[in-house]
Design a protein around this motif. Structure first.
Motif: not given
Length: 611
Positions: A187-215
């Motif tokens: 399960e931890e190995k699976k979580i490790s893979g999911i963590s990469e997804i979480a990292k991507t989502k976190s990056n997307d969230l950061n970009k959205l935050s930047e877009t939001y602040f620009n808007l």
């Protein structure tokens, strides 16, 4: 002191008040009619020297009788070995004074009832043989000491084994916990893979935050534009309002300056066109602002979805980490317990080795006693054959073993009275201990034909009493037989008279002890008295003192009594009429009158026998 004999008996108070007689080494005979105190004399000797009865019942009866006839008086018995004397005194309410020395070989005393019944019980027959043996007290002390050691080891083994068994049940969870750990690691190995997804989502969230602040920044700019346009329009509208006042003033004050009004109209039209342009700009900015706000809402929703996904991933990872930590701690704890259990098993093995060594010593002690009994039975057989046979079956009595099993099985819902005799007859204690300690269910059912479920229930109940089972005594069984015609009959099937003809010769084989017997001739015929009893008495009298109460003249006369004491009674107390040897005329008269019915009766019988 050795070669002991009772040299004197003195009684003060009670039924035999004032009695003071001297006794010799050989045969001493107490004669007298019934009720004159012969049995009382013997029982008071037993009481004074604290000689136990041959059964619990006879012992209690003897003590009660002695206290009753002694009343508030006392008895003194003097024991002598030829050079040294010791006098023991006892009242109805005291112990002997001085206390009886454990090393003192006290007399063997048999009441008439004991002679008749002592051989009817296993313990009575055993006591007949054990009374011949010296050193049994030492063996018994060694036995008790070794039993205590074995029981101590067995109790400690039981306690440790119970603890080990409880822990072994817990250790059964260890393989399962390890399997769970493997699954958690996956399960931890699976979580490790999911963590990469979480990292991507976190990056997307950061970009959205930047877009939001620009808007948001653009939105604020548009709000400022709208405020500025509204401000500018306010200025322009103020001019248009002021223009009417200016026109009215010009026309009223300076009609000739009408051109000013035209110019004001031109300016007003121009301002109106500017306001229209501001309105158009306001519309564009408002539309742009609305678009920005819609985009901000979309970005906010996307951010919320991303944040929710990220939170779920992080929450799952945290829960998994907590589970893994708890599981790892449980495994570590059980592995430590397993190590501790291994140490306990080593200790149990060591204790079993020590216990088995003590058990071996205990068996050797008991074998020593059995060997002494076997030797004595063989010696008695040689002395009493062919009329009487004495045999021994070593470690053949199971009654104590059965009782230990019954006590252990009580309260377990088991029909212990039925199964205990079967177990005791089928499984020796040493074998049973091995079965119990190894949980050998198959071994148990191979020896006792019962279901495995019932056997398991019995084993679990018996485990708590391994200390008692390990040390239980399988007592020897003494068998007495009498030759009746051409066949030997077992003692228990004999008549009272026949039982006496077996017991008396055995008793009289005691060579080194003072022997005191009450009326041994009852229930036996004169032929046996003359042929067997008298010969045994005369043979033994050379080796040790005999004190016998009797109604039969053959006992003192043919037994060549050293001393005869004639007792009489006035109904309230007994007293001595005559005391002396067979050459004393008073004793001759006493024997003739009491035992022969008088001289005339004796002469008539002699005349009859001479025909």
């Amino acid at each position: 002191m050795s070669n002991l004999y009772i040299s004197r008996v003195q009684i003060e108070g009670g039924f035999l008040d004032g009695l003071d007689v001297s006794l010799k080494r050989g045969l001493n005979t107490i004669i007298g009619a019934r009720g004159t105190g012969k049995s009382t004399f013997i029982e008071l000797i037993r009481y004074c020297l604290d000689v136990k009865g041959h059964t619990v019942e006879s012992n209690n009866k003897a003590i009660s009788h002695a206290k009753s006839v002694l009343s508030d008086g006392q008895i003194t018995v003097t024991i002598c070995d030829g050079s040294e004397t010791v006098s023991y005194t006892r009242t109805g309410e005291s112990e002997p004074v001085p206390p009886i020395n454990r090393d003192l070989k006290t007399p063997l005393i048999f009441s008439q009832t004991e002679i008749e019944n002592v051989g009817l019980t296993s313990s009575g027959r055993m006591k007949l043989i054990d009374d011949f043996l010296s050193g049994l007290d030492t063996i018994r002390q060694q036995e008790y000491a070794e039993v205590a050691i074995v029981e101590s080891y067995a109790s400690e083994i039981l306690s440790l084994s119970s603890s080990v068994d409880d822990i072994e049940e817990k250790l059964l969870m260890l393989p399962k916990l390890r399997e769970e750990m493997v699954l958690l690691e996956l399960e931890e190995k699976k979580i490790s893979g999911i963590s990469e997804i979480a990292k991507t989502k976190s990056n997307d969230l950061n970009k959205l935050s930047e877009t939001y602040f620009n808007l948001k920044a653009n939105t604020e700019k548009n709000h400022k534009k709208i405020e500025a346009i509204n401000s500018f329009k306010g200025y322009l509208n103020s001019f248009l309002i002021g223009k009417q006042e200016m026109e009215a003033w010009v026309l009223s004050e300076n009609p000739s300056d009408a051109e000013i009004c035209d110019d004001l109209n031109s300016v007003s039209n121009y301002i109106t066109s500017i306001i229209a342009k501001f309105d158009s700009l306001m519309n564009d900015v408002s539309n742009d602002l609305s678009g920005l706000q819609n985009k901000m809402q979309d970005v906010t929703k996307q951010g919320q979805v991303l944040r929710s996904d990220i939170d779920k991933i992080q929450e799952g990872a945290g829960e998994l980490a907590r589970k893994r930590q708890a599981l790892q701690q449980s495994i570590i704890n059980l592995e430590n317990v397993k190590i501790n259990n291994s140490e306990k098993n080593v200790k149990i093995f060591d204790l079993k080795s020590k216990r088995d060594k003590s058990l071996k010593t205990l068996c050797e002690i008991r074998k020593q006693r059995s060997d002494m009994r076997v030797a004595k039975c063989s010696e008695l057989n040689q002395a009493l054959k062919p009329k009487i046979k004495v045999s021994i079956e070593v470690a053949n009595r199971l009654d104590e073993y059965q009782q230990v099993l019954i006590n252990a099985l009580k309260g377990g819902g088991i029909r212990y009275n039925d199964i205990a005799p079967i177990i005791s007859a089928s499984i020796p204690p040493v074998v049973l201990i091995d079965i119990l300690e190894s949980n050998d269910l198959d071994g148990f059912t191979s020896l006792v034909s019962i279901s495995k479920d019932r056997a398991l229930k019995i084993i679990n109940s018996l485990k708590q009493s391994t200390d008692k089972i390990a040390t239980v005594l399988l007592e020897d069984e003494i068998k007495l037989e009498l030759l009746d015609g051409s066949e030997y009959k077992d003692f228990t099937s004999l008549s009272t008279g026949q039982r006496c003809t077996v017991i008396l010769p055995i008793i009289l084989e005691h060579k080194e002890s003072i022997l005191v017997v009450d009326q041994p001739e009852d229930h036996i015929d004169n032929a046996f008295i003359v042929e067997t009893l008298i010969s045994s008495i005369t043979r033994r009298a050379k080796d040790g003192q005999i004190i016998v109460s009797s109604h039969n003249a053959n006992v003192p006369v043919l037994g060549d009594a050293e001393t005869v004491i004639h007792l009489n009674s006035d109904g309230t107390r007994g007293y001595v009429i005559a005391e002396g040897g067979l050459d004393d005329i008073n004793i001759v008269c006493s024997i003739s009158n009491v035992m022969e019915g008088g001289r005339d009766a004796f002469n008539r019988r002699a005349e009859f026998y001479g025909k």
